[in-house]
Write an enzyme that holds these catalytic residues in place. Sequence first.
Site, short mmCIF file in Angstrom:
data_model
loop_
_atom_site.label_atom_id
_atom_site.label_comp_id
_atom_site.label_asym_id
_atom_site.label_seq_id
_atom_site.Cartn_x
_atom_site.Cartn_y
_atom_site.Cartn_z
N LYS B 78 77.69 9.94 -66.87
CA LYS B 78 77.78 8.57 -66.75
C LYS B 78 78.80 7.76 -67.49
O LYS B 78 79.61 8.02 -67.85
CB LYS B 78 76.26 8.65 -67.53
N SER B 153 68.80 3.32 -65.78
CA SER B 153 70.59 2.75 -66.59
C SER B 153 71.41 3.66 -65.89
O SER B 153 72.10 3.62 -64.83
CB SER B 153 71.10 2.23 -67.37
N SER B 177 66.33 5.83 -69.56
CA SER B 177 67.67 5.77 -68.93
C SER B 177 67.21 7.16 -67.80
O SER B 177 68.45 7.20 -66.97
CB SER B 177 68.53 4.81 -69.18
#
Lengths: 90, 469
Positions: B78, B153, B177
């Site tokens: 990420k 996310s 997330s």
Amino acid sequence: MDIKDIENLAELAKIELTEDEKKSLLKDLDGILDYVKQIGEVKVGDIEAEYRSKNVWREDKLEEREFSKDLILKQFPDSQDGFLKVKKIL
Amino acid sequence: MLDIKTLTIKKAGEMMRKGELTSVELVSACLKNIKEKNKELNVFREVFNDALKQAETADQMMKEGKGTDLTGIPIAVKDNILITGKKVSSGSKMLEDYVATYDAFVIKKLKEAGAVLIGRTNMDEFAMGSSTENSAYGPTRNPLDPSRVPGGSSGGSAAAVASGMALGALGSDTGGSIRQPASFCGIVGMKPTYGAVSRSGLTSMSSSLDQIGPFAKDCDGAKIIFECISGKDEMDSTSFELPKEIKIKSSKDITLGVPRDFLKDGIDKEVVKNFKETLEKLKSKGYRVKEVSMPLLKYSLPVYYIIMPAEVSTNLSRLDGMRYGLRKEGESVFDTFKKSRSAGFGPETRRRIILGTYVLSHGYYDAYYNQAWRVRRAIGREYEDIFKDVDFVVTPTSPNTAFKFGDRKDPLQMYLSDIFTVSANLAGLPSITIPSGLSSSLLPFGIEFTGPLDSDISLFAIEKDLRDN
């Protein structure tokens, strides 16, 4: 809450907002605060904090850390002679 | 031909150890998928140009007999986890060109294990969102249905694994997330016990809630990544070593708690049906299922939307255009702060900073922030009490399957996506999502298991009872 409150919060948070943004933020915040205020109805009394995490101390002695000064300097928006350069504060 | 979409981390590792596959072949196959699909899906912000070189090193490591379960395995990271010398933008214009000056603890661990870091994945700006629509670089598309969101996310990380662009991925989970996008993309995603994985080198969003965790196609893969990245790190004083010996119970000794009252409103009918069917399946494997009463659970989301923005507003105050990130010069130093922050932050980030500033301001602090902390602790106690009777609390991961772009225009409506995931963050508990079937429109469902503190490893053992028949 009104537009003045939003302007004050934006000033505290150092964010510039357009007039349209202020209006839509006011609407959003009214909705969100109306939703979150339900926590006020929970009667929990004073629950003492229990933290698993404890303050951790270490010996105050020199240790090697691998950092590239050059790489850090490159991240400065502005620099001079190896120092970070910012505007005058006073 | 190598089918990455079905290849697991464990299987790939076995093949490499037997000499049936090399990391270079594996990484090349992922790179081919990225080349074919990344333009449409917008999964990666950047594919690392040294990925193949890392694969060569891993193959060498394997040859020398120094291989681990992760050696040569392509992992997507990420865009809010630091890798020395690589850009790390947190999905924001504010940090578009920011280059990490050190490795996150989890990256150090992956490098030591010989994993191949293949690229950085798209995400909602500063991890604030449930769809990746808040990324400053455009949304990621769900590989199973590109007209829908991948969740967020960590949507890019979930999509990377689901589309065969990587075998595993790292994400961060502050209120769901990792678990929600894993569920939307039909894979496994896990949030560890708070402190089980170091946060050193993770761009802070809400420090009392953030945890890094793994994505993989199956629990074996997620467990391999988790075991590699967890552990005590002197750079994060909240990190600790999980107890080594955890007894994994057999299904006949496991009781699942279902907070039925909490599952009444606002849930898609098909999600409810799948949830019931999945519980029946588990019962047939010997699990006991018990209804439990958790009256405070419904306050998790409002508590979260006070504590999280409060921490966001303080954490993001460091982004002022002075030391790093975007700087837009103004007349005075305060003008420079304002101009830089206004140009750098997107709408959702501003909204949460303003909201956080409000709940922390004089006169409102006690009614909002302090009360939220009191209720947060009470929610933790409620879990503790429940875990005296049950081994895991089980709910659907999300109240709905992957939604279409633009479907959640009102922020509060978007926030409700997190309804079943946030409570584990508030209580610091480990929580996992496991795929539990497909809807009538072929979208994946996920079922979420939340365990007591430090029960992380036992969460990975449930999957076998969901998959075999």
